[in-house]
Structure formats: C-alpha cells, structure tokens
Design a protein around this motif. Structure first.
Motif, PDB file in Angstrom:
ATOM      1  N   LEU A  24       0.817  -1.208   0.000  1.00 17.04           N
ATOM      2  CA  LEU A  24       0.000   0.000   0.000  1.00 17.04           C
ATOM      3  C   LEU A  24       0.854   1.262   0.000  1.00 17.04           C
ATOM      4  CD1 LEU A  24      -2.772  -1.048   2.563  1.00 17.04           C
ATOM      5  CD2 LEU A  24      -2.948  -0.967   0.061  1.00 17.04           C
ATOM      6  N   LEU A  25       2.067   1.160   0.559  1.00 15.96           N
ATOM      7  CA  LEU A  25       2.978   2.305   0.590  1.00 15.96           C
ATOM      8  C   LEU A  25       3.828   2.397  -0.674  1.00 15.96           C
ATOM      9  CD1 LEU A  25       4.222   2.187   4.300  1.00 15.96           C
ATOM     10  CD2 LEU A  25       2.669   3.852   3.288  1.00 15.96           C
ATOM     11  N   GLY A  26       3.612   1.477  -1.604  1.00 17.68           N
ATOM     12  CA  GLY A  26       4.384   1.494  -2.838  1.00 17.68           C
ATOM     13  C   GLY A  26       5.689   0.741  -2.767  1.00 17.68           C
ATOM     14  N   GLY A  27       5.852  -0.107  -1.744  1.00 17.07           N
ATOM     15  CA  GLY A  27       7.083  -0.874  -1.595  1.00 17.07           C
ATOM     16  C   GLY A  27       7.139  -2.077  -2.518  1.00 17.07           C
ATOM     17  N   LYS A  28       8.275  -2.763  -2.507  1.00 20.34           N
ATOM     18  CA  LYS A  28       8.521  -3.903  -3.400  1.00 20.34           C
ATOM     19  C   LYS A  28       8.660  -5.221  -2.647  1.00 20.34           C
ATOM     20  CE  LYS A  28       8.767  -1.021  -6.852  1.00 20.34           C
ATOM     21  NZ  LYS A  28       7.634  -0.907  -7.812  1.00 20.34           N
ATOM     22  N   THR A  80      10.582   1.079   5.208  1.00 19.98           N
ATOM     23  CA  THR A  80      10.191   1.948   4.097  1.00 19.98           C
ATOM     24  C   THR A  80      10.787   3.318   4.375  1.00 19.98           C
ATOM     25  OG1 THR A  80       8.084   0.751   3.843  1.00 19.98           O
ATOM     26  CG2 THR A  80       8.247   2.920   2.826  1.00 19.98           C
ATOM     27  N   GLU A  81      11.722   3.756   3.531  1.00 17.72           N
ATOM     28  CA  GLU A  81      12.407   5.015   3.799  1.00 17.72           C
ATOM     29  C   GLU A  81      11.493   6.207   3.574  1.00 17.72           C
ATOM     30  OE1 GLU A  81      16.111   5.323   1.778  1.00 17.72           O
ATOM     31  OE2 GLU A  81      17.038   3.730   2.965  1.00 17.72           O
ATOM     32  N   PRO A  82      11.678   7.305   4.401  1.00 17.58           N
ATOM     33  CA  PRO A  82      12.614   7.330   5.519  1.00 17.58           C
ATOM     34  C   PRO A  82      12.104   6.537   6.714  1.00 17.58           C
ATOM     35  CG  PRO A  82      11.414   9.394   5.403  1.00 17.58           C
ATOM     36  CD  PRO A  82      10.994   8.594   4.206  1.00 17.58           C
ATOM     37  N   ASN A  83      13.025   5.786   7.325  1.00 13.94           N
ATOM     38  CA  ASN A  83      12.698   5.013   8.513  1.00 13.94           C
ATOM     39  C   ASN A  83      12.736   5.906   9.754  1.00 13.94           C
ATOM     40  OD1 ASN A  83      12.438   2.333   7.320  1.00 13.94           O
ATOM     41  ND2 ASN A  83      14.625   2.537   6.877  1.00 13.94           N
ATOM     42  N   LEU A  84      12.256   5.367  10.863  1.00  9.18           N
ATOM     43  CA  LEU A  84      12.186   6.151  12.093  1.00  9.18           C
ATOM     44  C   LEU A  84      13.552   6.707  12.479  1.00  9.18           C
ATOM     45  CD1 LEU A  84      10.128   5.333  15.255  1.00  9.18           C
ATOM     46  CD2 LEU A  84      12.531   5.967  15.476  1.00  9.18           C
ATOM     47  N   HIS A  85      14.600   5.891  12.374  1.00  6.81           N
ATOM     48  CA  HIS A  85      15.912   6.387  12.797  1.00  6.81           C
ATOM     49  C   HIS A  85      16.408   7.513  11.900  1.00  6.81           C
ATOM     50  CE1 HIS A  85      17.397   3.499   9.710  1.00  6.81           C
ATOM     51  NE2 HIS A  85      18.465   4.277   9.652  1.00  6.81           N
ATOM     52  N   GLN A  86      16.001   7.505  10.632  1.00  5.82           N
ATOM     53  CA  GLN A  86      16.416   8.584   9.743  1.00  5.82           C
ATOM     54  C   GLN A  86      15.755   9.901  10.123  1.00  5.82           C
ATOM     55  OE1 GLN A  86      15.239   6.206   6.333  1.00  5.82           O
ATOM     56  NE2 GLN A  86      17.331   6.271   5.530  1.00  5.82           N
ATOM     57  N   ILE A  87      14.498   9.826  10.561  1.00  4.84           N
ATOM     58  CA  ILE A  87      13.814  11.027  11.026  1.00  4.84           C
ATOM     59  C   ILE A  87      14.445  11.529  12.330  1.00  4.84           C
ATOM     60  CG2 ILE A  87      11.627  11.980  11.811  1.00  4.84           C
ATOM     61  CD1 ILE A  87      11.662  11.295   8.834  1.00  4.84           C
ATOM     62  N   ALA A  88      14.615  10.619  13.297  1.00  4.05           N
ATOM     63  CA  ALA A  88      15.158  11.010  14.597  1.00  4.05           C
ATOM     64  C   ALA A  88      16.579  11.543  14.468  1.00  4.05           C
ATOM     65  CB  ALA A  88      15.119   9.823  15.555  1.00  4.05           C
ATOM     66  N   LEU A 107      12.265  -9.511   9.801  1.00  6.99           N
ATOM     67  CA  LEU A 107      13.593  -9.979  10.194  1.00  6.99           C
ATOM     68  C   LEU A 107      14.518 -10.106   8.993  1.00  6.99           C
ATOM     69  CD1 LEU A 107      15.506 -10.987  12.373  1.00  6.99           C
ATOM     70  CD2 LEU A 107      14.502 -13.270  12.119  1.00  6.99           C
ATOM     71  N   THR A 108      13.976 -10.539   7.848  1.00  4.35           N
ATOM     72  CA  THR A 108      14.827 -10.680   6.673  1.00  4.35           C
ATOM     73  C   THR A 108      15.359  -9.333   6.185  1.00  4.35           C
ATOM     74  OG1 THR A 108      12.998 -10.518   5.077  1.00  4.35           O
ATOM     75  CG2 THR A 108      13.540 -12.716   5.920  1.00  4.35           C
ATOM     76  N   HIS A 109      14.682  -8.250   6.560  1.00  7.46           N
ATOM     77  CA  HIS A 109      15.112  -6.916   6.128  1.00  7.46           C
ATOM     78  C   HIS A 109      15.739  -6.120   7.266  1.00  7.46           C
ATOM     79  CE1 HIS A 109      13.178  -7.228   2.187  1.00  7.46           C
ATOM     80  NE2 HIS A 109      12.177  -7.812   2.809  1.00  7.46           N
ATOM     81  N   ALA A 110      16.037  -6.774   8.389  1.00  5.40           N
ATOM     82  CA  ALA A 110      16.501  -6.050   9.570  1.00  5.40           C
ATOM     83  C   ALA A 110      17.776  -5.265   9.313  1.00  5.40           C
ATOM     84  CB  ALA A 110      16.711  -7.030  10.728  1.00  5.40           C
ATOM     85  N   GLN A 111      18.647  -5.789   8.482  1.00  3.46           N
ATOM     86  CA  GLN A 111      19.911  -5.087   8.255  1.00  3.46           C
ATOM     87  C   GLN A 111      19.692  -3.693   7.667  1.00  3.46           C
ATOM     88  OE1 GLN A 111      22.934  -6.019   9.294  1.00  3.46           O
ATOM     89  NE2 GLN A 111      21.916  -7.782  10.239  1.00  3.46           N
ATOM     90  N   ALA A 112      18.601  -3.518   6.922  1.00  5.19           N
ATOM     91  CA  ALA A 112      18.315  -2.196   6.352  1.00  5.19           C
ATOM     92  C   ALA A 112      18.003  -1.180   7.440  1.00  5.19           C
ATOM     93  CB  ALA A 112      17.144  -2.287   5.375  1.00  5.19           C
TER      94      ALA A 112
END
Length: 263
Positions: A24-28, A80-88, A107-112
């Motif tokens: 719904l957010l346009g992700g892949k 989904t960028e920007p992620n929370l840490h990018q905002i903070a 979990l499979t995307h945790a490294q991102a």
C-alpha cells in the motif's frame, strides 16, 4: 541484537499484514497474494497507510525536537524510507533507536534498519509486542531507561485482540519509562468514516489477518495515566505539532493517532 539470527521461512501462501502495508505504501517487498488483497481493499485504506506513515514522521520529529534521543519502535514493519531512525537522527544525529518486531518478513530486512548515523546507533530485536518485559530488558542493552525514551506503537495494537490485554501491554511499557518519556500511538478504526464497502473489506482482510478495530474512546484509554498532548486523539491526517497543518486529502482516514508524555 540482530546478528546471528537464522533467516526464517516466509509463508507466501497467504497475505501478511506487513507485506500488504508495504504494498500500500508502494514498496517492493511483497508477493502476489499481498498485492491481490491490497488491490481489493478500498483506495481509502492505501490513503490511510500513507497518512499513518506521515504521522509517524511528524511525531518522531516532534519527540526528537523535545530533546529525546532514545527511541523504542515496537511493531516496526518492513523498512520503508525514511525510517524512524532517519527522522530522529535528522534532528539529532546521536539518537539511538531500537526496532522491535517478531515478523519473519521484517527480520529478513533487519539489516536495512541498522544503517545508523556515525554519531548514533540502531539495533533490531526479534521479539513480540505481547512480551513487554522481554523487550524492555533487551532494549536496556542499548537504551538508558533511566532517561526519557520515545515509545512508538504505530499501527500495531489493532493486531492485539482484547483477550490479549492490549491496555495491560501498553501500561507495562509506559510504567517502565522515565518521566519525560513519550508514547506515540496510532490505531485503526472504522469510526472515522463508514465506507459503503467497509464491511466487506474488513471481512476479507480479517479472514487472512486477525485484527480488532476500536473506537476513539477505546483508543484514548491507551493513554490513561499519561499527559495527552494537543490535539489529542485525532485522525492521523489531523495530528501535528510545531509544523504547518498536513494535507488530509479527500479520502477518509481509518485510523486515529495521538501522543502523550510520561509524567
């Protein structure tokens, strides 16, 4: 916290909330079964997902602007960028963020989620929102819980049924936070608008993904014992602090949001 965790098996035979939300957010990071459900849902649901994400961005920036430099995001979802840490970290590069989810696809995307600013730090916990004690104990390895923390429970509590005691879960978290901490929360509701096809959409979604809608009054109860900040519990498109009013768009928003401080 995320290192050494084996890659889980992902069930692609039925739709999954995190993947549908990503679609719904346009992700892949979703599959045909998620796309089919996403296409079937009313356009207002996609609009609500986008407004919820925008609420998170505004609320996190507001919390960071208060001087809070520690964030605990429970129910992270697919990055989904920007992620929370990018905002903070855009407000305070030294901010520390702990992401929490127990979803195999997340979990499979945790490294991102772990690409932090040089000054700050991010970590990922594979844990369930229903176990606040475990989450707080493990989060304390990175966060100093004797100082204010911003707890994010964005679009997660409607997946916790009444018999699982969602209010008790929230209280367990907030009771452990230092004065000056804050809670950011959003929750799905059909009370805001009643679309003609709303009932059918709920039945179709619930058949794959258990969830529980709640009224505004029920959602306000999650903030009991805390200092609810203005504008109170409103739709995600209506919540803002210290910024121009957001554009709510022309579609309904099936989600309430609010923020509060720990006294």
């Amino acid at each position: 916290m995320a290192s050494g965790v084996p890659r889980p098996q992902i069930d692609t035979s039925k739709a999954h909330s995190a993947r549908v939300y990503d679609y719904l957010l346009g992700g892949k990071d979703n599959y045909q079964v998620d796309q089919e459900l996403g296409e079937w849902l009313p356009e207002a649901v996609a609009h609500t997902a986008r407004q919820n994400r925008a609420f998170m961005h505004r609320a996190v920036a507001w919390a960071a602007g208060l001087g809070i430099d520690q964030f605990l995001d429970v129910g992270t979802g697919i990055p989904t960028e920007p992620n929370l840490h990018q905002i903070a970290q855009g407000v305070n590069p030294a901010a520390r963020v702990v992401y929490v989810d127990n979803d195999p696809i997340v979990l499979t995307h945790a490294q991102a989620l772990l690409v932090s600013s040089t000054e700050g730090r991010t970590e990922y916990l594979d844990a369930d929102v229903r176990a606040p004690g475990t989450i707080l104990r493990r989060a304390a390895e990175l966060l100093d819980l004797s100082r204010p923390v911003c707890l994010s429970l964005v679009a997660v509590l409607h997946f916790i049924l009444d018999e699982e005691d969602p209010r008790g879960i929230v209280r367990s978290f907030t009771d452990a936070l230092a004065p000056g901490s804050c809670l950011l929360l959003s929750h799905a509701s059909m009370e805001t608008h009643r679309a003609p096809d709303g009932a059918g959409a709920q039945d179709r979604y619930r058949s794959d993904i258990p969830y529980q809608l709640r009224s505004r009054a029920e959602i306000e109860r999650f903030f009991e014992g805390l200092d609810l900040v203005e504008p109170g519990v409103v739709t995600a498109a209506e919540w803002f602090k210290d910024t121009p009013a957001p554009d709510p768009g022309s579609l309904p928003v099936f989600l309430y949001a609010g923020a509060a401080r720990v006294p």
